[in-house]
Scaffold this active site. Structure first.
Site, short mmCIF file in Angstrom:
data_model
loop_
_atom_site.label_atom_id
_atom_site.label_comp_id
_atom_site.label_asym_id
_atom_site.label_seq_id
_atom_site.Cartn_x
_atom_site.Cartn_y
_atom_site.Cartn_z
N GLN A 100 0.68 -1.03 0.04
CA GLN A 100 -0.18 -0.01 -0.02
C GLN A 100 0.80 1.34 -0.18
O GLN A 100 1.34 1.51 1.03
CB GLN A 100 -0.93 0.03 1.33
CG GLN A 100 -1.96 1.18 1.25
CD GLN A 100 -2.65 1.41 2.39
OE1 GLN A 100 -2.34 1.56 3.45
NE2 GLN A 100 -3.97 1.16 2.09
N TYR A 183 -5.60 10.79 5.04
CA TYR A 183 -4.40 10.97 4.75
C TYR A 183 -4.29 11.92 3.28
O TYR A 183 -5.35 12.30 2.85
CB TYR A 183 -3.42 9.76 4.52
CG TYR A 183 -3.50 8.98 5.90
CD1 TYR A 183 -2.89 9.47 6.94
CD2 TYR A 183 -4.07 7.83 6.05
CE1 TYR A 183 -3.04 8.87 8.14
CE2 TYR A 183 -3.96 7.03 7.14
CZ TYR A 183 -3.46 7.86 8.32
OH TYR A 183 -3.61 6.97 9.33
#
Length: 354
Positions: A100, A183
Protein backbone atom coordinates in the site's frame (compact mmCIF):
# COMPACT_ATOMS: atom_id res chain seq x y z
CA UNK A 1 -18.75 -24.52 -4.17
CA UNK A 2 -17.55 -21.66 -1.99
CA UNK A 3 -17.42 -18.22 -3.60
CA UNK A 4 -14.94 -17.06 -0.97
CA UNK A 5 -12.44 -19.66 -2.12
CA UNK A 6 -12.82 -18.99 -5.82
CA UNK A 7 -9.71 -17.50 -7.50
CA UNK A 8 -9.85 -13.84 -8.54
CA UNK A 9 -7.99 -12.73 -11.66
CA UNK A 10 -6.78 -9.13 -11.70
CA UNK A 11 -4.87 -8.44 -14.91
CA UNK A 12 -1.84 -10.75 -14.99
CA UNK A 13 -2.19 -11.90 -11.37
CA UNK A 14 -4.61 -14.47 -9.95
CA UNK A 15 -5.41 -14.47 -6.26
CA UNK A 16 -5.98 -18.02 -4.96
CA UNK A 17 -9.03 -16.88 -3.00
CA UNK A 18 -11.06 -13.78 -2.15
CA UNK A 19 -9.52 -13.21 1.31
CA UNK A 20 -7.09 -10.32 1.74
CA UNK A 21 -5.11 -9.11 4.68
CA UNK A 22 -5.98 -5.42 5.05
CA UNK A 23 -3.16 -2.89 5.51
CA UNK A 24 -2.50 -2.34 9.22
CA UNK A 25 0.12 0.02 10.62
CA UNK A 26 2.69 -1.77 12.77
CA UNK A 27 4.84 1.21 13.84
CA UNK A 28 7.80 -1.16 13.96
CA UNK A 29 10.09 -0.09 11.14
CA UNK A 30 13.80 0.38 11.62
CA UNK A 31 15.70 3.60 10.98
CA UNK A 32 14.60 5.50 7.87
CA UNK A 33 11.47 3.40 7.36
CA UNK A 34 13.15 0.08 6.64
CA UNK A 35 11.07 -3.06 7.28
CA UNK A 36 12.44 -5.48 9.86
CA UNK A 37 12.08 -9.11 10.90
CA UNK A 38 8.78 -8.07 12.48
CA UNK A 39 7.36 -7.45 9.00
CA UNK A 40 8.70 -10.75 7.68
CA UNK A 41 6.97 -12.65 10.47
CA UNK A 42 3.82 -10.48 10.57
CA UNK A 43 3.14 -10.64 6.82
CA UNK A 44 4.62 -14.08 6.29
CA UNK A 45 2.43 -15.69 8.94
CA UNK A 46 -0.72 -14.50 7.17
CA UNK A 47 0.48 -15.99 3.89
CA UNK A 48 1.07 -19.33 5.63
CA UNK A 49 -2.35 -18.86 7.22
CA UNK A 50 -4.02 -18.88 3.83
CA UNK A 51 -4.81 -15.28 2.85
CA UNK A 52 -4.87 -14.89 -0.92
CA UNK A 53 -3.63 -11.29 -0.92
CA UNK A 54 -1.29 -9.90 1.74
CA UNK A 55 -1.06 -6.12 1.87
CA UNK A 56 1.62 -4.23 3.75
CA UNK A 57 0.87 -1.40 6.12
CA UNK A 58 0.74 2.16 4.71
CA UNK A 59 4.20 2.42 3.17
CA UNK A 60 5.41 5.95 2.60
CA UNK A 61 6.51 7.17 -0.81
CA UNK A 62 8.50 10.01 0.79
CA UNK A 63 10.12 10.39 4.24
CA UNK A 64 7.68 13.17 5.16
CA UNK A 65 4.80 10.92 4.08
CA UNK A 66 5.18 8.59 7.08
CA UNK A 67 2.46 8.65 9.71
CA UNK A 68 5.04 8.12 12.46
CA UNK A 69 8.84 7.96 12.47
CA UNK A 70 8.44 4.19 12.89
CA UNK A 71 6.44 3.64 9.68
CA UNK A 72 7.78 1.73 6.69
CA UNK A 73 8.77 3.40 3.43
CA UNK A 74 9.76 2.63 -0.12
CA UNK A 75 11.51 5.82 -1.24
CA UNK A 76 15.01 4.39 -1.84
CA UNK A 77 16.96 1.40 -3.10
CA UNK A 78 17.66 0.40 0.50
CA UNK A 79 13.93 -0.15 0.96
CA UNK A 80 13.83 -2.36 -2.13
CA UNK A 81 16.53 -4.58 -0.67
CA UNK A 82 14.87 -4.71 2.74
CA UNK A 83 11.44 -5.66 1.36
CA UNK A 84 12.73 -8.47 -0.92
CA UNK A 85 12.96 -11.20 1.76
CA UNK A 86 9.43 -10.35 2.89
CA UNK A 87 7.86 -10.53 -0.57
CA UNK A 88 9.78 -13.70 -1.41
CA UNK A 89 8.47 -15.46 1.70
CA UNK A 90 4.88 -14.32 1.16
CA UNK A 91 4.91 -15.45 -2.48
CA UNK A 92 6.60 -18.76 -1.67
CA UNK A 93 3.73 -19.66 0.64
CA UNK A 94 0.95 -19.07 -1.82
CA UNK A 95 -0.18 -15.47 -1.30
CA UNK A 96 0.14 -12.47 -3.58
CA UNK A 97 2.36 -9.82 -1.93
CA UNK A 98 1.07 -6.26 -2.37
CA UNK A 99 2.19 -2.90 -1.05
CA UNK A 100 0.00 0.00 0.00
CA UNK A 101 1.67 3.18 -1.24
CA UNK A 102 0.87 6.08 1.04
CA UNK A 103 1.42 9.69 2.01
CA UNK A 104 0.09 10.77 5.40
CA UNK A 105 -0.40 14.48 4.62
CA UNK A 106 -1.39 16.47 7.71
CA UNK A 107 -1.51 13.28 9.79
CA UNK A 108 2.26 12.80 9.39
CA UNK A 109 4.89 13.11 12.12
CA UNK A 110 2.70 11.68 14.88
CA UNK A 111 3.49 9.45 17.84
CA UNK A 112 2.80 5.73 17.82
CA UNK A 113 -0.43 4.81 19.65
CA UNK A 114 1.45 3.32 22.61
CA UNK A 115 3.95 6.16 23.03
CA UNK A 116 3.47 8.66 25.86
CA UNK A 117 3.18 11.64 23.53
CA UNK A 118 0.02 12.74 21.76
CA UNK A 119 -0.36 14.27 18.32
CA UNK A 120 2.63 15.74 16.53
CA UNK A 121 6.20 14.58 17.10
CA UNK A 122 8.56 17.60 17.38
CA UNK A 123 11.75 17.88 15.36
CA UNK A 124 13.81 17.21 18.48
CA UNK A 125 12.26 13.74 18.70
CA UNK A 126 12.66 12.88 15.03
CA UNK A 127 9.57 14.62 13.67
CA UNK A 128 9.15 16.93 10.70
CA UNK A 129 6.78 19.48 9.18
CA UNK A 130 3.97 17.75 7.27
CA UNK A 131 2.44 18.90 3.99
CA UNK A 132 -1.26 19.12 3.10
CA UNK A 133 -3.75 20.85 0.78
CA UNK A 134 -3.72 23.81 3.17
CA UNK A 135 -2.02 25.06 6.31
CA UNK A 136 -4.58 23.81 8.83
CA UNK A 137 -3.60 20.94 11.17
CA UNK A 138 -5.77 17.84 11.53
CA UNK A 139 -6.47 18.81 15.15
CA UNK A 140 -4.82 21.41 17.41
CA UNK A 141 -2.50 18.75 18.83
CA UNK A 142 -1.10 17.82 15.43
CA UNK A 143 1.68 19.68 13.65
CA UNK A 144 0.76 22.59 11.39
CA UNK A 145 1.41 21.54 7.77
CA UNK A 146 2.81 23.49 4.86
CA UNK A 147 0.38 23.90 1.97
CA UNK A 148 1.61 22.13 -1.14
CA UNK A 149 2.33 24.37 -4.11
CA UNK A 150 2.25 23.24 -7.74
CA UNK A 151 5.81 21.91 -7.61
CA UNK A 152 5.09 20.05 -4.39
CA UNK A 153 2.00 18.41 -5.89
CA UNK A 154 3.98 17.33 -8.95
CA UNK A 155 6.61 15.92 -6.60
CA UNK A 156 4.01 13.83 -4.81
CA UNK A 157 2.78 12.35 -8.11
CA UNK A 158 6.35 11.55 -9.14
CA UNK A 159 7.07 9.99 -5.76
CA UNK A 160 4.09 7.61 -6.03
CA UNK A 161 5.21 6.56 -9.52
CA UNK A 162 8.82 6.01 -8.44
CA UNK A 163 7.64 4.05 -5.39
CA UNK A 164 5.50 1.84 -7.64
CA UNK A 165 8.56 1.04 -9.75
CA UNK A 166 10.54 0.19 -6.63
CA UNK A 167 7.70 -2.01 -5.43
CA UNK A 168 8.06 -4.23 -8.49
CA UNK A 169 11.82 -4.36 -8.00
CA UNK A 170 11.19 -5.40 -4.40
CA UNK A 171 9.03 -8.35 -5.49
CA UNK A 172 5.54 -6.99 -4.91
CA UNK A 173 3.02 -8.38 -7.41
CA UNK A 174 0.34 -5.70 -6.89
CA UNK A 175 0.12 -2.16 -5.56
CA UNK A 176 -2.56 -0.20 -3.74
CA UNK A 177 -2.83 3.59 -3.71
CA UNK A 178 -3.90 4.83 -0.28
CA UNK A 179 -6.52 7.56 -0.73
CA UNK A 180 -8.42 7.02 2.53
CA UNK A 181 -8.51 7.66 6.29
CA UNK A 182 -7.68 11.36 6.25
CA UNK A 183 -4.27 11.00 4.64
CA UNK A 184 -3.00 13.22 1.84
CA UNK A 185 -5.06 12.08 -1.14
CA UNK A 186 -8.19 11.85 1.01
CA UNK A 187 -7.49 15.39 2.24
CA UNK A 188 -7.57 16.61 -1.35
CA UNK A 189 -10.78 14.69 -2.08
CA UNK A 190 -12.84 15.88 0.87
CA UNK A 191 -14.49 19.31 0.87
CA UNK A 192 -13.94 19.33 4.63
CA UNK A 193 -10.16 19.60 4.23
CA UNK A 194 -9.61 20.94 0.71
CA UNK A 195 -10.25 24.67 0.59
CA UNK A 196 -7.95 25.39 -2.34
CA UNK A 197 -8.98 27.72 -5.15
CA UNK A 198 -6.55 26.46 -7.79
CA UNK A 199 -6.88 23.50 -10.19
CA UNK A 200 -6.74 21.06 -7.23
CA UNK A 201 -9.61 22.50 -5.21
CA UNK A 202 -13.16 23.70 -5.58
CA UNK A 203 -15.63 21.39 -7.26
CA UNK A 204 -15.52 17.60 -7.06
CA UNK A 205 -13.64 17.19 -10.35
CA UNK A 206 -10.87 19.48 -9.16
CA UNK A 207 -10.66 17.79 -5.77
CA UNK A 208 -10.34 14.40 -7.50
CA UNK A 209 -7.54 15.62 -9.75
CA UNK A 210 -4.58 14.64 -7.55
CA UNK A 211 -5.88 11.16 -6.75
CA UNK A 212 -6.50 10.50 -10.44
CA UNK A 213 -3.08 11.86 -11.41
CA UNK A 214 -1.45 9.56 -8.86
CA UNK A 215 -3.45 6.54 -10.03
CA UNK A 216 -2.61 7.27 -13.65
CA UNK A 217 1.09 7.66 -12.85
CA UNK A 218 1.18 4.44 -10.83
CA UNK A 219 -0.52 2.53 -13.64
CA UNK A 220 2.06 3.83 -16.13
CA UNK A 221 4.88 2.92 -13.75
CA UNK A 222 3.85 -0.71 -13.22
CA UNK A 223 2.76 -1.54 -16.77
CA UNK A 224 -0.33 -3.31 -18.01
CA UNK A 225 -0.05 -6.67 -16.25
CA UNK A 226 0.24 -5.56 -12.60
CA UNK A 227 -2.97 -5.00 -10.60
CA UNK A 228 -3.51 -1.52 -9.16
CA UNK A 229 -5.97 -1.15 -6.28
CA UNK A 230 -7.07 2.05 -4.59
CA UNK A 231 -8.32 2.34 -1.01
CA UNK A 232 -10.79 5.18 -0.53
CA UNK A 233 -12.87 6.53 2.32
CA UNK A 234 -16.20 6.03 0.62
CA UNK A 235 -17.84 8.51 2.99
CA UNK A 236 -16.57 10.99 5.57
CA UNK A 237 -19.57 10.25 7.82
CA UNK A 238 -19.88 14.03 8.26
CA UNK A 239 -22.59 16.34 6.97
CA UNK A 240 -21.21 18.36 4.05
CA UNK A 241 -18.33 15.96 3.52
CA UNK A 242 -17.46 13.34 0.91
CA UNK A 243 -20.32 10.93 0.20
CA UNK A 244 -20.96 7.48 -1.21
CA UNK A 245 -22.38 9.15 -4.32
CA UNK A 246 -19.08 11.01 -4.76
CA UNK A 247 -17.29 7.69 -4.41
CA UNK A 248 -19.33 6.12 -7.21
CA UNK A 249 -18.14 8.91 -9.52
CA UNK A 250 -14.55 8.62 -8.30
CA UNK A 251 -14.56 4.84 -8.76
CA UNK A 252 -15.60 5.22 -12.39
CA UNK A 253 -12.84 7.72 -12.99
CA UNK A 254 -10.29 5.50 -11.24
CA UNK A 255 -11.26 2.57 -13.44
CA UNK A 256 -10.85 4.77 -16.51
CA UNK A 257 -7.21 5.50 -15.61
CA UNK A 258 -6.38 1.85 -14.93
CA UNK A 259 -7.41 0.97 -11.38
CA UNK A 260 -8.65 -2.62 -11.13
CA UNK A 261 -10.38 -2.71 -7.74
CA UNK A 262 -11.65 -0.10 -5.27
CA UNK A 263 -11.04 -1.01 -1.63
CA UNK A 264 -13.97 0.70 0.09
CA UNK A 265 -13.20 1.86 3.62
CA UNK A 266 -14.48 5.08 5.20
CA UNK A 267 -13.87 7.98 7.56
CA UNK A 268 -10.71 9.40 9.05
CA UNK A 269 -10.68 12.94 7.70
CA UNK A 270 -12.57 14.60 10.56
CA UNK A 271 -13.03 14.11 14.29
CA UNK A 272 -16.69 15.04 13.75
CA UNK A 273 -17.37 11.72 12.03
CA UNK A 274 -20.19 9.59 13.38
CA UNK A 275 -19.64 6.00 12.28
CA UNK A 276 -22.41 3.38 12.70
CA UNK A 277 -20.10 0.56 13.78
CA UNK A 278 -21.35 -3.00 13.45
CA UNK A 279 -20.51 -6.23 11.61
CA UNK A 280 -19.88 -5.42 7.96
CA UNK A 281 -20.83 -1.76 8.44
CA UNK A 282 -18.90 -0.69 5.32
CA UNK A 283 -20.11 -3.50 3.07
CA UNK A 284 -23.04 -1.43 1.69
CA UNK A 285 -20.51 1.14 0.48
CA UNK A 286 -18.58 -1.49 -1.47
CA UNK A 287 -21.84 -2.89 -2.82
CA UNK A 288 -23.09 0.52 -3.98
CA UNK A 289 -19.83 1.34 -5.75
CA UNK A 290 -19.73 -2.08 -7.43
CA UNK A 291 -23.37 -1.84 -8.50
CA UNK A 292 -23.49 1.77 -9.67
CA UNK A 293 -19.97 2.26 -11.02
CA UNK A 294 -19.53 -1.25 -12.40
CA UNK A 295 -16.12 -1.49 -10.74
CA UNK A 296 -14.77 -4.47 -8.75
CA UNK A 297 -14.64 -3.71 -5.03
CA UNK A 298 -13.21 -4.93 -1.78
CA UNK A 299 -15.27 -4.92 1.42
CA UNK A 300 -13.71 -4.28 4.82
CA UNK A 301 -14.81 -3.54 8.37
CA UNK A 302 -15.74 -5.87 11.25
CA UNK A 303 -16.08 -8.94 9.03
CA UNK A 304 -15.32 -11.81 11.40
CA UNK A 305 -17.44 -14.84 10.55
CA UNK A 306 -16.66 -17.10 7.57
CA UNK A 307 -20.35 -17.37 6.66
CA UNK A 308 -20.61 -13.58 6.50
CA UNK A 309 -17.55 -13.30 4.28
CA UNK A 310 -18.92 -16.03 2.03
CA UNK A 311 -22.28 -14.23 1.74
CA UNK A 312 -20.61 -10.92 0.80
CA UNK A 313 -18.82 -12.46 -2.16
CA UNK A 314 -21.57 -14.90 -3.17
CA UNK A 315 -24.22 -12.15 -3.26
CA UNK A 316 -22.08 -9.86 -5.40
CA UNK A 317 -21.69 -7.14 -2.78
CA UNK A 318 -17.92 -7.23 -3.27
CA UNK A 319 -15.29 -9.20 -5.14
CA UNK A 320 -12.82 -9.37 -2.25
CA UNK A 321 -13.09 -9.40 1.54
CA UNK A 322 -10.34 -7.66 3.49
CA UNK A 323 -9.76 -8.65 7.11
CA UNK A 324 -7.82 -6.51 9.56
CA UNK A 325 -8.07 -7.05 13.29
CA UNK A 326 -9.55 -10.51 12.81
CA UNK A 327 -6.34 -11.59 11.08
CA UNK A 328 -4.33 -10.07 13.91
CA UNK A 329 -6.26 -12.25 16.33
CA UNK A 330 -6.17 -15.33 14.14
CA UNK A 331 -3.54 -15.49 11.34
CA UNK A 332 -5.04 -18.83 10.28
CA UNK A 333 -8.58 -17.52 9.83
CA UNK A 334 -8.65 -18.48 6.12
CA UNK A 335 -7.84 -22.10 6.89
CA UNK A 336 -10.42 -22.17 9.68
CA UNK A 337 -12.95 -20.59 7.31
CA UNK A 338 -12.27 -23.21 4.67
CA UNK A 339 -12.92 -25.99 7.17
CA UNK A 340 -16.11 -24.32 8.37
CA UNK A 341 -17.37 -23.85 4.81
CA UNK A 342 -16.48 -27.40 3.84
CA UNK A 343 -13.72 -26.45 1.42
CA UNK A 344 -10.65 -28.63 0.92
CA UNK A 345 -7.81 -26.14 1.22
CA UNK A 346 -4.23 -27.31 0.80
CA UNK A 347 -1.61 -25.73 2.99
CA UNK A 348 2.09 -26.16 3.67
CA UNK A 349 3.26 -29.76 4.01
CA UNK A 350 4.08 -29.01 7.64
CA UNK A 351 0.35 -28.52 8.27
CA UNK A 352 -0.83 -31.64 6.46
CA UNK A 353 -2.14 -33.22 9.67
CA UNK A 354 -3.78 -30.04 11.00
Amino acid sequence: MSSLFTPLALRGVTLPNRIAMAPMCQYSAGPDGLPTDWHLVHLGTRSVGGAGLVLTEATAVLPEGRISPQDTGIWSGAHVDAWRPVTAFVAAHGAVPAVQLAHAGFKASTYRPWDSGNGGVPDAEGGWTPVAPGAEPFTPGYRTPTALDAAGIAGVVDAFAAAAERALAAGFAAVEVHAAHGYLLNEFLSPLTNHRTDAYGGDRAARMRLTLEVARAVRAAVGESVPVLTRISATDWVEGGWTAEDSVVLAGELAAVGVDLVDASSGGVSTDQRIPLGPGYQVPLAAQIRREAGVPTGAVGLIVEPEHAEQIVASGEADLVLLGRELLRDPYWPRRAAAKLGVAYNGPAQYARA
